[in-house]
Design a protein around this motif. Structure first.
Motif: not given
Lengths: 273, 320
Positions: B127-147
């Protein structure tokens, strides 16, 4: 068979571990989007919301709705037109081959691999010249032009599966180029159109580079608006996650209901087909 | 060009055959012609135009197409930011393709077994292939936020990772103006990209596994091979052509990547997550250095063409 007793649990363990990795972002997106802002603290991001709060959806919907509509106006015509071009090209390149047609096909195909940065500067000059800069029709034009290689490839591979004998016997019956296309190829193309349309719909909906360079403010498609949401001063993560889900919803729904065709498109797009 | 050659060569064919085909052939050309013209202008013509711009002095808002020679290219290859981009792209491409191939093969083999719930797992990976790289970027930006994000778990293990804000370069050594090595911050972007694209290689490998006749496995089993040996010695080697396709498709995605990095991290401190796609966008559309931007675009195109052109030629040969 004793080996299976050991291996099967290991297989499941691996599958479940990797599934959790794949589902983690979705979990966080959904959970965060349902929290009120005061609950969106960094230390509690993994916890479920204590009560459901849909206000992030309301806020993000208010902000993104016009761009969501822009994306619809963009995606529908661009998908249909590029699919039509693909069907026409695919028909000629599979059933009316001529000397050099395979070379021509390869030259068309190259267009789907180029980094679009390499045509972006002239494209903007061109769109300004024809008054299509910063318009949805301008973006439609771009996606029709650069969608042709992939749609041509998909239809060519699809039509290659239709036996040549059918075409030959139709010719003997006196059918010409157009009649064969209209009465034999198109009726058999429904699956092809579904696969191509889903693929193009997903790609155009998700596209960002053209969207962010060709359009500004009120003409922007959804992905640019979503990106802008995160560019604002105070990051409201709940609103952003709700926005990301809204932006992803159409393609996710398409995948959930028509995933089989999506995967077909993916395999057809890997050139060899 | 091709259609012109085509009609010329038709004249050399026997007259009888030509007359019979004339109308249909004209229609066929009519079907293809719009696309051929559009591709000729907007792909090949525009690439040529970009190449021309890259050799000009147009580095301000006012177009200046006077000839500058290779000035823009020489500038780039001496530029700290562009050298960083080349390092990052190389590291990103290798790690990204490596993980996509390894995890893709592993998952495809697992999903090839007789297991219950396979289709659920398959959909989770796809399913992640159906998503936009922008959506992926927004979500992972938060998941890998250092704090926050995954660090909340890692802290319990005593790990305090800085992810995409880390400016360290692993195994670094001085090269040109930059520290060459593996930028730690790139790993965060690799994780997000692998998350999104693994499904692609799983789908490709599953299709490949489905194409291997059961007799092959049966024969090996008769000879006393274990299941593990069958995969290692017979099945995986048969999947090699698929690996070639996956590598090339992933390489071209990786070399032109823009949206994921733009949405997730941007260029990063000290350009640790910058890539040519981001640099081209910023220098052209934020800085108005059109000739420089065009030069970056041409370098990107050439790097993609190195993979794609042989691939296209060989898959055409394989067909005929």
């Amino acid at each position: 068979m004793t080996a299976r007793r050991v291996t099967v649990p290991i297989f499941y363990l691996l599958l479940i571990a990797l599934s959790l990795f794949h589902l983690m972002p979705i979990y966080v997106m959904v959970v965060t989007s349902l929290k009120p802002l005061d609950q969106v603290t960094l230390s509690e991001m993994w916890k479920l919301p204590t009560q459901l709060d849909f206000s992030s959806y309301v806020t993000s919907f208010e902000k993104l709705a016009p761009n969501f509509l822009n994306s619809i106006y963009l995606v529908v015509p661009a998908t249909l037109l590029s699919a039509l071009f693909g069907a026409m090209n695919g028909y000629v390149l599979s059933k009316w081959k001529f000397k050099g047609s395979d070379t021509l096909f390869t030259l068309i195909l190259f267009g789907m691999f180029i980094p679009y940065q390499s045509i972006l500067i002239p494209m903007i000059q061109f769109l300004r010249e024809v008054q299509l800069y910063n318009t949805i029709p301008g973006l439609i034009f771009i996606h029709v032009v650069y969608g042709q290689p992939i749609t041509t490839l998909m239809f060519r591979n699809f039509y290659a599966g239709i036996p040549d004998e059918m075409i030959e016997s139709a010719k003997i019956d006196g059918a010409g180029f157009l009649r064969i296309f209209q009465h034999i190829m198109l009726p058999l193309s429904i699956t092809g159109f579904v696969v191509v349309a889903i693929w193009q719909f997903t790609n155009i909906w998700n596209e960002f580079l053209f969207a962010v360079t060709i359009t500004t403010s009120d003409q922007q498609p959804i992905m640019v608006a979503l990106q802008n949401l995160s560019g604002s001063q105070i990051v409201q993560w709940n609103v952003q996650m709700a926005g990301a889900l809204l932006a992803a919803l159409p393609t996710l729904l398409v995948y959930i209901f028509l995933g089989k065709y999506f995967v077909k498109g993916l395999l057809a797009g890997s050139v060899k087909g | 060009m091709e259609t012109v050659q085509q009609t010329q060569s038709e004249f050399t064919l026997p007259v009888k055959r030509k007359r019979k085909l004339t109308k249909d052939h004209l229609l066929a050309i009519g079907f293809l012609l719009p696309s051929v013209i559009l591709i000729a202008i907007f792909v090949y013509g525009f690439i040529a135009w970009t190449g021309y711009v890259s050799l000009s002095n147009w580095n301000s808002l006012v177009p200046d197409l006077s000839f500058a020679g290779l000035k823009n290219y020489i500038y780039l290859f001496n530029d700290f930011r562009f050298q960083s981009d080349l390092r990052n792209t190389l590291v990103f491409t290798i790690l990204f393709i490596g993980f996509v191939i390894i995890i893709g093969q592993l998952l495809a083999v697992l999903l090839d077994q007789k297991l219950r719930g396979k289709s659920i797992f398959r959909n989770i990976f796809f399913f992640p292939m159906a998503l936009s790289f922008v959506v992926t970027g927004v979500v992972w930006q938060w998941l890998l936020n250092p704090s926050t994000g995954v660090n909340l778990f890692l802290q319990k293990l005593g790990l305090e990772l800085k992810w995409y804000t880390d400016t360290n370069i692993l195994a670094g050594f001085k090269w040109g103006h930059i520290e060459f090595g593996i930028p730690v911050a790139i790993i965060a972007v690799v994780i997000a990209a692998v998350w999104q694209m693994t499904g692609f290689s799983v789908a490709m490998y599953l299709a490949g596994l489905g194409g291997i006749p059961d007799e092959v496995r049966e024969a090996a089993r008769m000879d006393g091979a274990t299941e593990f040996q069958i995969y290692r010695k017979i099945i995986l080697p048969l999947l090699q052509p698929i690996t070639v396709s996956v590598v090339i498709i992933m390489a071209h995605i990786s070399l032109k990547i823009f949206d994921l990095i733009y949405a997730m991290t941007g260029p990063g401190a000290n350009f640790v997550t910058d890539v040519p796609g981001v640099y081209m966008f910023e220098t052209t559309f934020r800085g108005n250095y059109y000739a420089s931007g065009a030069a970056i675009a041409i370098i990107m195109l050439l790097s993609v063409a190195v993979f794609i052109v042989p691939y296209l030629i060989s898959s055409r040969r394989g067909e005929s």
